[in-house]
Design a protein around this motif. Sequence first.
Motif, mmCIF file in Angstrom:
data_model
loop_
_atom_site.group_PDB
_atom_site.id
_atom_site.type_symbol
_atom_site.label_atom_id
_atom_site.label_comp_id
_atom_site.label_asym_id
_atom_site.label_seq_id
_atom_site.Cartn_x
_atom_site.Cartn_y
_atom_site.Cartn_z
ATOM 1 N N THR A 1 0.801 -1.222 0.000
ATOM 2 C CA THR A 1 0.000 0.000 0.000
ATOM 3 C C THR A 1 0.836 1.275 0.000
ATOM 4 O O THR A 1 0.350 2.327 -0.400
ATOM 5 N N GLU A 2 2.094 1.203 0.424
ATOM 6 C CA GLU A 2 2.961 2.375 0.433
ATOM 7 C C GLU A 2 3.664 2.504 -0.913
ATOM 8 O O GLU A 2 4.152 1.506 -1.469
ATOM 9 N N THR A 3 3.740 3.726 -1.408
ATOM 10 C CA THR A 3 4.248 3.971 -2.758
ATOM 11 C C THR A 3 5.612 3.340 -3.005
ATOM 12 O O THR A 3 5.813 2.622 -3.993
ATOM 13 N N LYS B 1 7.143 0.946 -1.524
ATOM 14 C CA LYS B 1 7.118 -0.515 -1.467
ATOM 15 C C LYS B 1 6.471 -1.110 -2.722
ATOM 16 O O LYS B 1 6.897 -2.154 -3.220
#
Length: 208
Positions: A181-183, A185
């Motif tokens: 969900t984190e850019t 990652k």
Amino acid sequence: MLKTLIKRYPILKDSEADIKAAAEKIIACYEKGGKLLLCGNGGSAADCDHIVGELMKGFLKMRPLSDQQKAQMKAACPLLEDETLGKLQGALPAISLPNISGLNSAFCNDVDPELIYAQSLISLGNKEDILLALSTSGNSKNVLAAAKVAKGLGLTVIGLTGKTGGKLKDVCDLCICANETETFKIQELHLPIYHYLCAETEAHFFEK
């Protein structure tokens, strides 16, 4: 090779079938004489350039020109040196839409910045082609607009997004949703995914 990818990145297990299907679609596109068009923003724009680099020159293989191709080129232009022909490599056509800076900046200034990639597709897109749309959120407005226009033109649309797929997922023929969900990652997972796609495509078309 896909098993190796999943072994190295177990988090991609849920996307395994989609990754495999994407490689098959890209190979089929090239077999029909199509090309790959790519769009994205920021890091994803850089990824577009990276993918083009892997497809339009040797990636894991040297891809020497065939003797037949060299002879045809030499017959058409006798001035072509053997040394030049010996260094050139087989290529698969791919265009990074973010790199069309003159058109993009003009259309952004004169018309609508959210439609810069859509405008490129009006000129470059053919029904045999694939649009590879990269967006970590799946909600980038210019990428989403490009995907819709590509579908309208009859292109196949493959998305490369994050866990949810965002709005882009509903437009794509196939969407690979990296399970993060984190850019940063998501972007870390996009790289091995598209390296696999490039390697599989190269292996299909080139022996050496």
